[in-house]
Design an enzyme around this catalytic site. Sequence first.
Site, PDB file in Angstrom:
ATOM      1  N   GLY A 832      53.491   8.798 -23.407  1.00  0.00           N
ATOM      2  CA  GLY A 832      52.554   7.795 -22.918  1.00  0.00           C
ATOM      3  C   GLY A 832      53.247   6.666 -22.208  1.00  0.00           C
ATOM      4  O   GLY A 832      54.475   6.634 -22.071  1.00  0.00           O
ATOM      5  N   ASN A 833      52.445   5.718 -21.718  1.00  0.00           N
ATOM      6  CA  ASN A 833      52.948   4.552 -21.010  1.00  0.00           C
ATOM      7  C   ASN A 833      52.297   3.302 -21.587  1.00  0.00           C
ATOM      8  O   ASN A 833      51.104   3.307 -21.913  1.00  0.00           O
ATOM      9  CB  ASN A 833      52.636   4.641 -19.513  1.00  0.00           C
ATOM     10  CG  ASN A 833      53.408   5.749 -18.835  1.00  0.00           C
ATOM     11  OD1 ASN A 833      54.576   5.583 -18.485  1.00  0.00           O
ATOM     12  ND2 ASN A 833      52.764   6.894 -18.641  1.00  0.00           N
ATOM     13  N   GLY A 834      53.104   2.239 -21.707  1.00  0.00           N
ATOM     14  CA  GLY A 834      52.610   0.969 -22.198  1.00  0.00           C
ATOM     15  C   GLY A 834      52.505  -0.049 -21.083  1.00  0.00           C
ATOM     16  O   GLY A 834      52.565   0.288 -19.891  1.00  0.00           O
ATOM     17  N   THR A 835      52.350  -1.313 -21.458  1.00  0.00           N
ATOM     18  CA  THR A 835      52.191  -2.368 -20.459  1.00  0.00           C
ATOM     19  C   THR A 835      53.452  -2.528 -19.628  1.00  0.00           C
ATOM     20  O   THR A 835      53.393  -2.672 -18.408  1.00  0.00           O
ATOM     21  CB  THR A 835      51.862  -3.700 -21.163  1.00  0.00           C
ATOM     22  OG1 THR A 835      50.701  -3.518 -21.975  1.00  0.00           O
ATOM     23  CG2 THR A 835      51.612  -4.798 -20.146  1.00  0.00           C
ATOM     24  N   GLY A 837      56.535  -0.515 -20.359  1.00  0.00           N
ATOM     25  CA  GLY A 837      57.489   0.589 -20.441  1.00  0.00           C
ATOM     26  C   GLY A 837      56.820   1.897 -20.796  1.00  0.00           C
ATOM     27  O   GLY A 837      55.592   2.021 -20.817  1.00  0.00           O
ATOM     28  N   LYS A 838      57.659   2.876 -21.096  1.00  0.00           N
ATOM     29  CA  LYS A 838      57.211   4.216 -21.426  1.00  0.00           C
ATOM     30  C   LYS A 838      57.382   4.460 -22.924  1.00  0.00           C
ATOM     31  O   LYS A 838      58.256   3.880 -23.567  1.00  0.00           O
ATOM     32  CB  LYS A 838      58.012   5.256 -20.634  1.00  0.00           C
ATOM     33  CG  LYS A 838      57.855   5.129 -19.124  1.00  0.00           C
ATOM     34  CD  LYS A 838      58.690   6.163 -18.384  1.00  0.00           C
ATOM     35  CE  LYS A 838      58.511   6.045 -16.886  1.00  0.00           C
ATOM     36  NZ  LYS A 838      59.328   7.041 -16.146  1.00  0.00           N
ATOM     37  N   ASP A 955      43.777  -7.713 -24.961  1.00  0.00           N
ATOM     38  CA  ASP A 955      43.696  -6.518 -24.113  1.00  0.00           C
ATOM     39  C   ASP A 955      43.069  -5.368 -24.892  1.00  0.00           C
ATOM     40  O   ASP A 955      43.536  -4.231 -24.830  1.00  0.00           O
ATOM     41  CB  ASP A 955      45.088  -6.132 -23.606  1.00  0.00           C
ATOM     42  CG  ASP A 955      45.017  -5.167 -22.421  1.00  0.00           C
ATOM     43  OD1 ASP A 955      43.949  -5.099 -21.784  1.00  0.00           O
ATOM     44  OD2 ASP A 955      46.011  -4.478 -22.141  1.00  0.00           O
TER      45      ASP A 955
END
EC number: 2.7.11.25
Length: 1116
Positions: A832-835, A837-838, A955
């Site tokens: 997955g991907n975050g705000t 980074g990965k 968020d």
Amino acid sequence: MAADIGSQSSGSLEERFEQSLHLQNVDKQDWSLNSVLQFLKLYKFNKEWEDVFIKSRIEMDLFINLADQSKAEEFAFKNKLSKESAIQLSSCIRKTLLAPSSTRVPSKNSSYETLTYSAKDSSDDVFTETNSGFRSSNQNSSLKSFQSVPDSNVNVFGGFGGSVVDNNELLSTGKNSHQTTSLNLEGSPINLHAYKGTVTSIINDDSRNINKKTLSKQPVSEHKEKQTSFLRRFRVPGFSRDKDKTKDCPSSNSNPFHLASSNVKTLDASLDQGEWVPRIHRLESQIGLISKKKSFVLATMDDMKFTVVDITNVQNATQLRKLIAKSMYLDISIDQFDLFLTEVGGAQYIEILDDRKLDIARLYSDEFGTIKFFVKPSQNEESGMDSDTYLSFGTKSSSTYKADDDSIYHRKEDFKKQPSYPVLTSDFEITDAGPNLSLSGHQPDNKYYKGFSSAPNLAVVPELPSRRFRGFEKIRGAKGEMATKILDATEAQSEKNKFTVCRPHKKVTLKMPLNSGSSAPQSPSSNTSASVLTRNFVAHRDPPPPPTETSSLRRKNTLTRRPSIRHARSSPYIDTGHNEASKFSHTSFDPKASSKSSNSLKESVEALSEIPFEDAPALDESDLSGDPFWAIQPKQSSSQVPKENHHNIQSKLSINTEAATDLKANELSSPKTPEYCRGDDRSISLSPLSYRLRKSKHIRESPPSSKVINSGNWEVRPSADDLYEDVDRFFPRYDLDKVLVVDQSRMVSSPSKVSIRPKMKSVRLLAREASEARKEIRHNARRNKSGNLLRRSSTKLWGSRIVELKPDTTITSGSVVSQNATFKWMKGELIGNGTYGKVFLAMNINTGELIAVKQVEIPQTINGRHDQLRKDIVDSINAEISMIADLDHLNIVQYLGFEKTETDISIFLEYVSGGSIGRCLRNYGPFEEQLVRFVSRQVLYGLSYLHSKGIIHRDLKADNLLIDFDGVCKISDFGISKHSDNVYDNDANLSMQGSIFWMAPEVIHNDHQGYSAKVDVWSLGCVVLEMLAGRRPWSTDEAIQAMFKLGTEKKAPPIPSELVSQVSPEAIQFLNACFTVNADVRPTAEELLNHPFMKCDEEFNFKDTNLYDMLCKRKS
């Protein structure tokens, strides 16, 4: 000057002000209003300027900023003052601030430039920037341009401070005053008037060395009358005003350094120009600034751990050597070790410091510890030094260590300030800061060591890190004597064996006493230095001689019965027994029967496999004292077993290898399976279980099982059971059979058995044990008829040393992961991907737990924009880490720890299987109302917990909510979260952050009043609407339209008309409560938990929903 400096950017100019002020020890606080008014009187500015300065309170930064010509003109225009006087004010401020600096430390944005003089410039205000500071470049200028500057002598060494010196005062012997003779001195980057390499300071004298034409315009007496104590404050402390004083500058052709006046002591009379100086980097940025009170040096033996030594009162090299030895607790004479100059991380230790060089290096010491010494045993003493004396190096003890029969070496005096623990790293290196391993009952009396029953045993003692300079020398191209040492036989052996010896030139084999029952003769040296190990020595016992035809298979039993199956290296001779009361004796072997060894061995193994193991006695640990062994068997023993014996052993134990497609179904069918406790997982090729593992691994190389999804398709994250079952697929870069960890279940607890090396097991088997533990927990929960599975918290890593195990790391038999020292982890596939980074799948190879790691790459490009981006990223990650460190809730993704490197930051989280709510909505469609109630209630529990901790998520949306196969929903991604002391009070410092379609109106437009944690309640309403409708809020509007309706019209997201007739009134009421525009009236998360919509059906079961079926279908 105004034209030149005015063209420079204000930011660059202010940086130079900071550098100049820093060099002169001048604080901005010195520019108080009284000082500013005194400055105006000194330069004869009219009364209007004084009145304006008093009215506007121009002082400190405001005054310094007026050195920028554009700001000075703007200030004059605003206060109706003349532009000419503003230009004059700016010029005077620049002279006062910049002129006194006689040397400037190079910053990252500037480098040493050549001192230049442009004769064609005739303006009185033109200055040229040099490495020596800012000086007037007009040789013919009158004293008007520097009338306020007192006379002073010139800095010669680059470390002396002083006031500005006009170029007219720098006269060269026999040269015209309008010409500049520039000579680059050896070891000095400053160009001054010089001759024959000797620098002479030309002093401001009232009747000498001043241009006659200039004196006719402005008498020197008038120049001196204008000197005040106001300007004297900017002189550097320690500045000498001795007249006509000539100083010699010691220098080096390779790397120049300059002594500060406050640091210089009486040099040896034989020290002439060009003599040796210490080759230490970064020294020139530390000298000549302030006068010091104390002098410190740093001493080390491994370039990693340094000891601070106060040498303020040291007068010669002998005293310095004694003080270093005393500070490092070396109970040896000063003739037994040599000193080298070093830096953090290591250097080339080629030049030994004799007393003369050591005395010179002592003079360069300062209060910052710039000089660093590397302590190494002298070459003359090293070969003759005994093992005990050599082992005393690098330890904090007041005496040498004496090895006895029970220990390798032990601590005689503990650390008094900082505790240090021995760390067993991947290359078998002991990273111990001082105390040695405590063995055989010698436990340290230290509160930091409580909880450790015994120290781990090592098969070899590694080479001290301080001796690891061979590779560095090879890379840098060592020559001569050093190259000979590198290429000798001793050095060449290090390429094949990473195990190193403490005594470099003499091998001492390990000798351990045998018990009285052993047939081996007692070695006379077994009682002295019994545990001193060597460099190329691999600890093991000799293989037994081949059996005779009449030999019995019975021998002393050392097997252990355990409830679960453990896998270890098998032995050609397996210990057996018939009952617990039976007595065992050593097997007798006939050395004459070597010709029949292979046949006898085959028959022995075949006969052995038919013997039952239920009645085998348990391990008697007292028997081990007379039967020392090592975990690694010699390689030659494996050749004694024919290959066909693998099939014989396997068939006799009834292992169904042909049906090994499913690993769970392929269990050992016989309870008589022996446990190979004496073996090791690093070489399990002889055990029946290893044959099963090899065959199952071979079968897995076929097309992947339908239970494991494609690694590139992460619509649904696989469950932990699936990951454990096919761990090779999700960690394809690692050889899981070679990565070893300590088997905690077999750790020796008795202090008398610490000489036995701990058992090892591979990561593959560790993962399998973790999978079995999960199944057992699930089985117990079902047996107890528990509705929910017990929550198992992941291992916290906060405050621990965390190291990533790289796949390209050379893994040897000594690459062992210690359970008690550091946490090592392996990185798997991207999930997955975050705000920022990965997110990758990872495994804690100390415990076998599956975790997720969020990695944020730090930009490495050097420019202003990337520097700001780097700072923003690091600040955001640090804020996230500080907030989430203590969070622990079922509905919050658990954060486990973090690791920072030069290139990236890694945050470790618990692994959540399944997928995000947003992805499920895109694949599945709208949720049933009961499922929405079930998920929303969990989100409210998590929000209520966050708000109780003072955290605003900011968020919250469906993509940041994770749901696993058990139906547990977790809030994730705290990248833009914010901490507030009172979450339900408006905070004006909060900026507009979040996703537009889930934002509350007060986030977009709040009239500078800020907002509170109730913005998360609005976002929750958007998530509920999203789950009920199957699409995002404001689905018919673009981002700009949504922002306008939210910020200006204060509207809530519209509820689709078709949805109103499909959901219950409680759902509509819940949405209206969340979408209350007035944040003061909007309910809190705690209040919403009591809403009727949050009451779920008692018969609701997540596994009966279509969403669960979809997740399982996607998984398969």
